[in-house]
Design an enzyme around this catalytic site. Sequence first.
Site: not given
Length: 542
Positions: A172, A382, A414
Site C-alpha cells: 500500500c 496504513h 483505499n
Amino acid sequence: MTSIINQRWPLGNLMDGFPNGEKQNKLSFGGVPEKGYFEEFNKDPKYISFSGTPEKAYFEEFNRYRNIDEDDNRDTFPLFNEISSNPESESYLQTFVDNVRINTDINFVSKTNSFSQNDLSYLNATYVDKSLSLELPIKFNWAKTTSADSPDVVAKKKLISKPDNQYLCGSCWAVSVAGVVGDVFAVAGLVNWVPNISATYALIHYPQGRCKGGDPATLLYNIANNGIPSKHCVDYSWCSQNRTCTTADSAAHFGSDLSPLIPKDRGCYFDSEHYIFKIDSNIRTIVAGSGAIDVSNVQRTIKEYIYTTGPAVGGYIIFRNFTSKVPFGPHKGNSTFNVINGGVYLEKANYAQYRGEYGEHITEGLTFSSSNTDSDNYAGGHAISIMGWGIQPRIRVGNGPNDIADVPYWYCRNSWGTKWGMNGGYFKIAMYPYNRKSQFSKIVELMTPQGQHIRLGGVLAFTVSNPPVLKKLPANKQPPNPNSLSKLLDYYKNDEDDIVTKLPNIVPPSDGKKSTTSKTNNWYIYALIIIFILIIFFVLRK
C-alpha cells in the site's frame, strides 16, 4: 528551469539511518508483519505475531487452506465470502488477510521537512487566488463530480485514479503513492489522460521492503529524482493474475513473503516509449506540532492543499475494529463501519460486537468503548489517498442518549479492491478530535504490547511543475506470456505518443483517454502554411 513552487518549498532533508540510532524501531509501511515470518512457525506452531500484534493461529488452519478448489477464485478476495461454512475458521483466515494488508509505521516527519511559514503563506495565497473566496467548501471530493463543480474541475476529476487492489502483497505504500502522483499531475493540468502510474515499477526500482512494506515519503523522493512510468511499462499482473497473491491459499505463504513474485527483470514488458513522471523535490509533511502547523490550522491546511493541488497521501493508525467484518448478508466481509452510522469510522466504536441492522442510516445498537484504542488493539499503520472531506449529519458518537453529532470526515481511497468499502473502494474516517489516535492531523505515539515504540501520522504534500517526458525504456530480455497479463499485449507496447500540454484549463475527451487532437491540429496548421507559401510563390511568379 526552477519553478516558483520549488523556490518556496526547497528540497527537504532526507534522513539516512534511524532516529537516535535505534534501528530496531524502524518500521515500514506495507501491510506485511514485521515479525511472524515463516520461521516463526518452526519456533511455535501454535502462536504467531503479525504487525506486532499477537494472533492465536494454529498451523492446521494454514494446512486446511493450502489446496483450495479453483472455484474459490480471486473475485471474492479479500472478502472470502465462499471459503468455509465454519465461521471460526473463516475468522482465522480473515485475521491473517487483514494483517498482511496493513502497514506498520507512518513516520513521515523523520523523512521530510516540516511545513514552514513560507509554505503556509504560499499555499494560502494559491488557495485564495484559485477560489476567490476565504471560505472553503463544506464538502469537496476529487473522487466525485457535483453540480457545483466548474467545467475545469469536472474535466480533471475524470482523470483521477480509481481504487486499486494490493491483494496479499504489503504494497500500500507504493499503491497509494502511485495513485496520488498521477492525480496531482491531472489536477495540475499537465496531462489529458488518466496517468495510471505503475506501483510495480516502484516495487522493482525503489524496492525498500517490497511486499513487506515501505515508506511513502522515501518513495516520493525516488520519484522526484528518477521518475516513474505508467502501467503500460509494467503493471500489477504478477500479483493480480497469480493465485498465490490473490486467493485464500495465500494464507500458506504469509510467512514466506510474496516479494519473490515481483518481476526480476528491471525493464518494461516491451521495448517502447513511455511517459516518465517526475514530481518536484519539495516534499513536506502537514501535521500538527511540526513547523508552522498546529491544531488550530492543520485541518484547513490539509483541505487547502487537497483543494488546490489534488489528493494527498495520508498515514494513520489502524486498530482492530477498523477491519471488524459484517458476518452475514449482502454486506458480508465488508468492514462494519462502512455500512452503519453514516459509514464513518469512529475509533472507539464496538464494531465487532454490533449485531443490529445494516444501512448507513442505522445509528442505533452501536456502542463505544475507549479500550478499542488501547495498544493491545493496535493492528498496524496504513497509507491511503485522501480525496476530500465532508460532514456526516447526526450520527452516533457515544453511548449516551444525546451522543449524536454532525461529524466531519476525510473521504479516502483505499487499496483493498472495489468490493471493500463504499462506492467501490472508498471510506470515510472521522477527523480529530472525534478520532484522537486513528487520524491524520496529529502525530500519535504508541507502545505495543511487545515494547515496540510506534510514531505515526501526517499528510505528505508535494507539487508538480513539468509534464511527463516521453522516453524509450529498456525492455525485459524475454517478452511476457500473454496469459499472465491482465490486459491485451497492445496495451503494454507503448504509451500513446500524443503531445502533452501544460495548459491549466485542459479539457480531456469524455472517455478519459489521451487525446490526439493536438497532433491533428498541428497537421492542419502545417497544411495551411504550405498552401499559403504556394499561393505567395505563384503570385510572385506572375
